[in-house]
Enzyme design. Structure first.
Site, PDB file in Angstrom:
ATOM      1  N   ARG A   1       0.799  -1.236   0.000  1.00  0.00           N
ATOM      2  CA  ARG A   1       0.000   0.000   0.000  1.00  0.00           C
ATOM      3  C   ARG A   1       0.827   1.280   0.000  1.00  0.00           C
ATOM      4  O   ARG A   1       0.557   2.227   0.733  1.00  0.00           O
ATOM      5  CB  ARG A   1      -0.963   0.015   1.181  1.00  0.00           C
TER       6      ARG A   1
ATOM      7  N   ASP B   1     -56.888  -6.382   4.898  1.00  0.00           N
ATOM      8  CA  ASP B   1     -56.290  -5.852   6.130  1.00  0.00           C
ATOM      9  C   ASP B   1     -55.805  -4.438   5.791  1.00  0.00           C
ATOM     10  O   ASP B   1     -55.683  -4.078   4.613  1.00  0.00           O
ATOM     11  CB  ASP B   1     -55.117  -6.778   6.515  1.00  0.00           C
TER      12      ASP B   1
END
Ligand code: GDG
Length: 735
Positions: A320, A506
């Site tokens: 990195r 419902d």
């Protein structure tokens, strides 16, 4: 079977040499592990195994060369390169991946950057990877996505490939505790979780990481689980632990390899009479190298008899380059090493032999095999394969000093386990490791080698793929039958042909979404208009758990029959409210005390008293606290009501007590006993609707449950929006 593997890096990197594009094998645990599995499968007798590895080739290739390059390496090496311009790749890899996720997931919040642009790049590159997978994927493939770089890819694939695709994900780094994970901005942390939920199986190295992930799902998305199983969308998802192993025999058998033997004899010559400690890491602040060096200095200070008798061989692999912290880290190490060598070194001896480079496999094995001690002290590490590789390369006498913060420590308790922040403890462990009797070391080495040789990387891959298959099967067993276009067309034809129609609907969760407080979930004008039309075309019944006042206020104008309190009360069109139950309500007064007391101890819950029932709503509560309190409360209620004609029901974030003889089937009974209906439709979203579905089951009816729970309804339908769209189609067809 065809396996598609997606990871940030391909198993080799592309570079420009004199002879054009050159391929160089990449290193790292993920690549070597999966490569070993693929080698094994290529050489095995298993038929019909194919694979493709999708990833970034390590550098950019110009547009005009991409197609030819892809064709060539895809056929020769089974890889599919994802071409991303270098600048974007840097922003992605050095940015969000390694400046946000990596430090945060390794418990370094102070090193973590939160940068919106980098998040946008992360999403963009994830979508480029998803597209690359989609270009080659077919429905039968098993897709396995790896690591923190690609956490949004699963959901992106799921969206395009649909429910049937088999998608797994494995995280190679730790998943941090919820308190650390939540440090991330809320939209990002939610999107990452949802990204992973595109999978059928999500794997971690340890139970602790799996548990942290599950806890974050509960706390952030409100998703509960049962033994790592959860239902999400219309799928079953499994979260489980798969501690990654190594290719044990590759290391073990390399000991007989000529190059390894040469290396060993070289080491024997050069380090004659020395006790040797080895450590191998990528350059990374998570690996705890400074503490390791400080502990070694401490050890030399306290144990001067080891001066000129011991060396630490420190291999650091560059990594990195480009992230600031890594450069700083390199400077810190260089200084510490030269300080220690300066402090203790002599003309003919220096305590630390430092190599800042990648060393060939054979040298690595020789080094492991020659070393008396492996000193592995990460501050956090997903697994740490070096620890296992050391054991696989030692046939006798090796001592492993291992940080308790490495995932590997969970599998290797026979090692000298240390806290990597405690310099004295590490220094003492070095002494103990060097001085423990050989028989004891051999005994422990044997036990650990047995374990890692059995649970090697092949077993790891096999277990993961088997669990992925199983998770798919569980989804199949959910018994969900989604209504499709043809079914709907049939329903509409039935509706048109019918002479006597009845519809039971419902309300909450079926026609309107849940709100923080039930009183806020009021019907919108379009819904009322739709219901008014339906009530002119059929007998329309609103069958709800709401009280009569609410239904009266909002639905009176639609011309529907209203059933309140789950069928306890009915107001027929143009009629007045009547009670349909004989139920006594004397129990309510006393039980109300219990509800209030639970409510007082559960912040943000509230009690709703209706004529024939009492409910405690906990939708706005802290989910973990609610889980605990509600469990206790339900236990109490069940005990208390055991001799009474009352039932305790647990619904969607609500606990309700009501009389046994009240349920929504009353609504069906009331109308169907009075008339011959040739079209019956019932739609509901939770357990309270199941009684009506059950009642209608053997009748010629259409019953639908919203969501993907198994149900007595004949079909499932995905969402409220789809219910409303379907009702709209029915209304249009009937006019
Ligand atoms: C991530 C997680 C998790 C290293 N130097 C040389 C070399 N290596 C090889 C080792 C080993 C691998 O690289 C390193 O693996 P680790 O597991 O130690 O660490 P990360 O690279 O950080 O890997 C980690 C892993 O994923 C797998 O899930 O264990 O926690 O962070 O295989 O041998 N190989 C050669 N020369 C070197 O100089 N040949």
């Amino acid at each position: 079977m065809r396996l598609l593997i997606a990871s940030n890096r391909l198993p080799f990197s592309v570079s420009r040499g004199e002879g054009g594009i050159e391929l160089k094998p990449s290193s790292g645990g993920l690549v070597s592990g999966i490569s070993s599995y693929l080698d094994f499968m290529r050489n095995s007798t298993v038929k019909d195994f194919e694979y493709l590895w999708i990833g970034w080739p390590g550098s950019y290739i110009e547009n005009e060369l991409q197609n030819e390059f892809s064709r060539k390496i895809s056929s020769q090496h089974g890889v599919v390169p994802v071409f991303i311009p270098d600048k974007e790749m840097d922003d992605f890899y050095l940015g969000f991946c390694n400046s946000t996720i990596w430090p945060l997931f390794h418990y370094f919040p102070t090193l973590t950057r939160f940068d919106r642009e980098q998040w946008e790049t992360y999403k963009k590159i994830n979508s480029a990877f998803a597209e690359a997978v989609l270009k080659v994927a077919s429905y039968d493939d098993v897709i396995w996505i790896h690591d923190y770089h690609l956490m949004l890819v699963p959901a992106m694939l799921r969206e395009k490939l649909g429910e049937k695709a088999k998608i797994g994900f494995f995280l190679h780094i730790p998943f941090p505790s919820f308190e650390v994970y939540r440090i991330m901005p809320s939209v990002w942390r939610e999107e990452i979780l949802k990204g992973l939920l595109g999978c059928d199986l999500i794997g971690f190295h340890t139970n602790e990481y799996a548990h942290s992930f599950l806890r974050s799902l509960l706390r952030i998305l409100g998703l509960p689980h049962n033994l790592g199983r959860l239902e999400y969308g219309n799928r079953h998802i499994k979260v489980d632990t798969f501690p990654m192993g190594i290719d044990f025999s590759k290391f073990d058998s390399a000991l007989g390899n000529r190059k390894v033997m040469e290396s060993l004899s070289f080491l024997g010559d050069k380090l004659k009479g020395m006790r040797v400690i080895v450590s191998v890491d990528r350059l990374d602040y998570t690996k705890g190298v400074p503490n390791r060096l400080k502990a070694f200095r401490n050890f030399l200070k306290k144990n001067t008899e080891y001066i000129k008798k011991v060396v630490l061989i420190l291999v650091i692999v560059p990594s990195r380059i480009g992230v600031d912290q890594y450069q700083e880290m390199k400077n810190t190490l260089d200084k510490l090493i030269s300080d220690i060598n300066g402090e203790f070194g002599t003309i003919d001896w220096q305590p630390i032999i430092y190599q800042y480079r990648h060393i060939p496999f054979e040298e690595l094995v020789a080094l492991y095999s020659h070393a008396d001690v492996a000193l592995i002290t990460p501050l956090r590490d997903g697994m740490n394969l070096v620890a296992k590789e050391y054991l696989a390369s030692k046939r006798a006498g090796g001592a492993l000093i291992l940080s308790e913060m490495a995932g590997a420590a969970k599998e290797l308790p026979e090692a000298f386990i240390i806290n990597p922040n405690d310099i004295d403890e590490i220094s003492d462990a070095i002494k103990r490791a060097l001085e423990t009797d050989k028989p004891e070391l051999d005994r422990n080495l044997f036990i650990m080698r047995e374990r890692i040789s059995y649970y090697n990387v092949l077993q790891w891959v096999k277990d993961f793929l088997k669990a992925l298959e199983k998770s798919r099967e569980e989804t199949g067993k959910l018994g969900v039958k989604l209504i499709n276009k043809d079914d709907k067309a049939r329903m509409i034809r039935d509706f048109q042909k019918a002479e006597k129609r009845i519809i039971f609907l419902d309300y909450d969760g079926t026609l309107a979404p849940f709100e923080k407080r039930p009183s806020s979930a009021v019907p919108d004008p379009q819904l009322l208009q739709l219901l008014s039309v339906l009530s002119t075309l059929s007998q329309l019944c609103i069958v709800s758990g709401r009280d009569s006042a609410f239904l009266d206020k909002y639905f009176h104008s639609t011309g529907a029959h209203l059933f309140a309190e789950h069928g306890a009360l009915l107001k027929e069109k143009n009629g007045s409210w009547q009670v349909l139950t004989q139920s006594d309500t004397g129990w309510k007064k006393q039980m109300m005390e219990m509800f209030k007391s639970c409510c007082a101890r559960l912040p943000s819950s509230f009690v709703e008293e209706k004529s024939f029932s009492i409910a405690l709503h906990h939708r706005n509560c802290d989910p973990e606290m609610a889980e605990l309190r509600i469990r206790e409360f339900v236990d109490d209620l069940v005990n208390y009501t055991s001799n009474l004609n009352l039932q305790v029901l647990q619904g969607n974030k609500v606990v309700e007590v009501r009389s046994y003889d009240i349920n929504k089937a009353n609504a069906g009974r009331h109308f169907l006993e009075k008339g011959d209906y040739d079209f019956i439709l019932s739609i509901g979203d939770d357990w309270t609707d199941e009684d009506l579905f059950q009642f209608l089951r053997d009748k010629n009816s259409w019953t639908l449950r919203v969501g993907l729970k198994p149900s007595a309804a004949k079909f499932n339908i995905l969402s409220i929006e789809q219910v409303r769209e379907m009702l709209g189609e029915i209304a249009n067809a009937g006019i």
